[in-house]
Scaffold this motif. Structure first.
Motif, PDB file in Angstrom:
ATOM      1  N   LEU A 155       4.115   6.245  -8.158  1.00 35.71           N
ATOM      2  CA  LEU A 155       3.494   7.010  -7.095  1.00 35.71           C
ATOM      3  C   LEU A 155       4.612   7.510  -6.195  1.00 35.71           C
ATOM      4  O   LEU A 155       5.654   6.859  -6.066  1.00 35.71           O
ATOM      5  N   TYR A 181      -5.924  -3.412 -13.541  1.00 33.15           N
ATOM      6  CA  TYR A 181      -6.740  -2.837 -12.482  1.00 33.15           C
ATOM      7  C   TYR A 181      -6.283  -3.263 -11.089  1.00 33.15           C
ATOM      8  O   TYR A 181      -7.082  -3.453 -10.179  1.00 33.15           O
ATOM      9  N   LYS A 182      -4.968  -3.404 -10.942  1.00 36.04           N
ATOM     10  CA  LYS A 182      -4.387  -3.755  -9.648  1.00 36.04           C
ATOM     11  C   LYS A 182      -3.482  -2.652  -9.127  1.00 36.04           C
ATOM     12  O   LYS A 182      -3.655  -2.168  -8.011  1.00 36.04           O
ATOM     13  N   HIS A 183      -2.501  -2.280  -9.947  1.00 36.10           N
ATOM     14  CA  HIS A 183      -1.497  -1.309  -9.521  1.00 36.10           C
ATOM     15  C   HIS A 183      -1.763   0.046 -10.181  1.00 36.10           C
ATOM     16  O   HIS A 183      -2.103   0.126 -11.360  1.00 36.10           O
ATOM     17  N   VAL A 184      -1.573   1.095  -9.384  1.00 34.88           N
ATOM     18  CA  VAL A 184      -1.871   2.451  -9.840  1.00 34.88           C
ATOM     19  C   VAL A 184      -0.566   3.214 -10.090  1.00 34.88           C
ATOM     20  O   VAL A 184       0.379   3.123  -9.312  1.00 34.88           O
ATOM     21  N   GLY A 185      -0.540   3.932 -11.190  1.00 35.76           N
ATOM     22  CA  GLY A 185       0.569   4.833 -11.496  1.00 35.76           C
ATOM     23  C   GLY A 185       0.020   6.231 -11.719  1.00 35.76           C
ATOM     24  O   GLY A 185      -1.179   6.482 -11.573  1.00 35.76           O
ATOM     25  N   ALA A 186       0.919   7.158 -12.072  1.00 33.12           N
ATOM     26  CA  ALA A 186       0.483   8.538 -12.260  1.00 33.12           C
ATOM     27  C   ALA A 186       1.319   9.216 -13.328  1.00 33.12           C
ATOM     28  O   ALA A 186       2.441   8.811 -13.615  1.00 33.12           O
ATOM     29  N   SER A 207      -2.452  12.943 -12.049  1.00 30.08           N
ATOM     30  CA  SER A 207      -3.300  12.113 -12.918  1.00 30.08           C
ATOM     31  C   SER A 207      -3.018  10.643 -12.667  1.00 30.08           C
ATOM     32  O   SER A 207      -1.989  10.106 -13.084  1.00 30.08           O
ATOM     33  N   LYS A 208      -3.930   9.967 -11.977  1.00 32.85           N
ATOM     34  CA  LYS A 208      -3.758   8.550 -11.623  1.00 32.85           C
ATOM     35  C   LYS A 208      -4.438   7.661 -12.662  1.00 32.85           C
ATOM     36  O   LYS A 208      -5.450   8.020 -13.261  1.00 32.85           O
ATOM     37  N   TYR A 209      -3.878   6.468 -12.826  1.00 33.12           N
ATOM     38  CA  TYR A 209      -4.483   5.500 -13.739  1.00 33.12           C
ATOM     39  C   TYR A 209      -3.995   4.101 -13.372  1.00 33.12           C
ATOM     40  O   TYR A 209      -2.975   3.932 -12.694  1.00 33.12           O
ATOM     41  N   TYR A 210      -4.720   3.093 -13.816  1.00 33.81           N
ATOM     42  CA  TYR A 210      -4.311   1.702 -13.584  1.00 33.81           C
ATOM     43  C   TYR A 210      -3.244   1.299 -14.599  1.00 33.81           C
ATOM     44  O   TYR A 210      -3.348   1.600 -15.786  1.00 33.81           O
ATOM     45  N   LEU A 211      -2.226   0.612 -14.108  1.00 28.79           N
ATOM     46  CA  LEU A 211      -1.141   0.177 -14.967  1.00 28.79           C
ATOM     47  C   LEU A 211      -1.476  -1.154 -15.649  1.00 28.79           C
ATOM     48  O   LEU A 211      -2.091  -2.034 -15.053  1.00 28.79           O
TER      49      LEU A 211
END
Length: 214
Positions: free
Chosen positions: A39, A72-77, A64-68
């Protein structure tokens, strides 16, 4: 009856983040494109040791975001995928145009384009599309889009620095892949490329960034 692909146009909003202040003391404006899984706010930490008065950093955010790691804790893109790439690229151009229009950068600052990993493909494509000038183009550990040609960068000034950075143990850059990317770079920019190699893997090094600011 077959499926039909249809398009609609609608208004959307995306964030971007900046570091330091843009003012009369600013000498260098960095436009930095993060790699996959980042991010923009976390990517900015690699630039926080640069002299604050002289450096202003703009970090666009991949849409485009998604869970790493399926936790289902940290979000990446991610910037782009192989799905509907041409249209998504146009969407990114519109977004980046809006970011720069919003910032209203002064003409007397040095502009640094910086791409890390997947961010290289966006930095190069946008630079080719926009025909912006820059003082430094920094390509850090990533791949060069195959569709780009030398003519796409004829607008760059002869004194623009082209810098390629990679780690000697980068797990994504096998010897064959590295040779392929170096050939692409040479095709695009000839002998203008300055190569920087560091002891490490697929990672951003603050000391390299600090060095590039000089």
């Amino acid at each position: 009856m077959e499926n039909q692909i249809k398009n609609v146009t609608y208004k959307t909003t995306n964030t971007y983040e900046t570091l330091n202040e843009l003012n009369s003391d600013t000498k260098q404006v960095w436009i930095v494109f993060h790699g996959i899984g980042f991010l923009s706010r976390f990517f900015l930490k690699y630039f926080n040791e640069l002299p604050k008065k002289e450096n202003y950093i703009i970090a666009p955010q991949a849409p485009s975001k998604y869970y790493l790691k399926n936790e289902y804790k940290h979000v990446g893109a991610s910037w782009l995928t192989k799905e509907n790439t041409a249209q998504e690229t146009k969407n990114l151009y519109n977004y980046l145009d809006a970011v720069l229009e919003n910032e209203k950068l002064p003409s007397d600052c040095n502009i640094f384009f910086f791409g890390f990993s997947q961010g290289i493909s966006i930095a190069l494509r946008y630079l080719a599309y926009s025909e912006l000038s820059c003082s430094k183009l920094i390509l850090y550990a990533g791949g060069i889009p195959k569709e780009l040609r030398t003519a796409n960068f004829n607008h760059l000034k002869s004194d623009t620095e082209i810098i390629s950075v990679f780690g000697s143990q980068d797990e994504y850059l096998t010897p064959n892949r590295l040779a392929e990317e170096n050939n692409k770079l040479k095709t695009l920019f000839g002998d203008r490329i300055k190569n920087i190699t560091f002891d490490g893997g697929h990672e951003v090094k603050k000391e390299i960034i600090n060095q590039l600011a000089k």
